[in-house]
Design a protein around this motif. Structure first.
Motif: not given
Length: 329
Positions: A229-231, A261-264, A285-290
């Motif tokens: 949350e500090n970052d 997801e905007p809820y901390v 935060a959710l990231y996608r990748f190959d």
């Protein structure tokens, strides 16, 4: 003479041993070498976060709408299942017995309707004959009233019998619904990740620490990154992000943001570091990748670095500008 010198010698030996122990105890404990070298950030300014791999559909913990004894398991770990495919079956002997009773009740209700219809038709015929008599002297008013009332009573009984048929059909449908709910089905198409229930075991309802069965769509994997949350104020959705495989930093992959997801939320994913803070909240935060680029599995951890703006450069620039202006007059 021996006793005279023995005690001083023992005292000296004890003093030397205590001195040796004290000196050795003050030596710093050697730091254990890391099994693998940790990943290093590829950006000058960055946000570091621990990421955990999960299915695109999220890891779905399968539950059961009804408690019961497991009769059979229809899948095993690694199976690909279609949506609505059976996963496991609960014991249905009691429900099948109830279903047989409800079907018999429906059959009896329909038979009662047939009898009620015949009785009503008979009463209506007699009433129609009485009404057809033109000479009122041929039939008494009392007899005419009886036949009218008899027709109304049999009509009410027919309507009651029809209502009982509807009730029996509803009871049968309710039992059939219960029977269908004893078959736990896949909510989405995906792969079976875990099976934690066996035939003969009791399957409870509600929240479970260990899910009965874990399912997920692995056509696309996501990495869920915990941003302290500090970052959070430094996080930019358009920034570059790179993930390194935990245990082998030579495996890395570029990430693209799926969603945030905007809820901390309170931090749950732990890295095991001794200096790790656990009394904090994180933005996820959710990231996608190959997934073809990495030998990776669901639940595995990754070291994620997200490029951030270097605010220290801006502060140095502002300080130099203030120094150049000098004190205000």
């Amino acid at each position: 003479m021996q006793i005279k010198y023995t005690l001083p010698l023992l005292a000296v030996a004890g003093f030397l041993f205590a001195t040796y122990t004290a000196i050795n105890s003050n030596n710093p404990t050697p730091i254990a070498e890391a099994i693998t070298e940790p990943a290093s950030a590829p950006f000058k300014a960055f946000i570091a976060g621990a990421g955990i791999i999960e299915a695109q559909s999220r890891n779905i913990a399968i539950g059961t709408p009804l408690p019961g004894i497991v009769k059979a398991i229809a899948v095993k770990v690694g199976d690909q299942v279609k949506a609505d495919a059976p996963l496991f079956y609960l014991d249905d002997l009691d429900t099948l017995a109830t279903l047989a009773i409800k079907r018999a009740d429906l059959t009896k209700a329909k038979a009662d309707v047939t009898i009620a219809k015949a009785t009503f038709n008979d009463a209506k015929s007699l009433s129609d004959l009485a009404e057809a008599v033109t000479d009122r002297r041929a039939i008494s008013a009392e007899e005419l009233l009886k036949r009218r009332n008899a027709m109304l009573i049999t009509k009410a009984r027919l309507e009651s019998a029809l209502a009982l048929v509807q009730q029996a059909e509803a009871n049968l449908a309710d039992t059939e619904t219960t029977l269908s709910r004893l078959i736990v089905r896949a909510p989405v198409e995906g792969e079976v990740l875990q099976v934690n229930i066996r035939p003969g075991e009791f399957a409870p309802t509600g929240f479970l620490n260990t899910p009965l069965l874990l399912l997920g769509d692995l056509n696309q994997l996501h990495v869920r990154v915990d941003i302290d949350e500090n970052d959070a104020w430094r996080f930019d959705k358009n920034s570059k992000a790179i993930a390194f495989l935990r245990g082998n930093r030579s495996f890395k992959v570029d990430l693209s943001l799926a969603y945030v997801e905007p809820y901390v939320v309170p931090k749950k994913s732990l890295t095991g570091d001794s200096n790790e803070r656990v009394d904090t909240r994180v933005l996820q935060a959710l990231y996608r990748f190959d997934r073809k680029q990495l030998p990776i599995y669901v639940g595995q951890q990754m070291d994620v670095f997200i490029e951030a703006r270097d605010y220290s450069t801006n502060k140095d620039s502002e300080n130099s500008q203030n120094d150049a202006k000098g004190p205000s007059s």
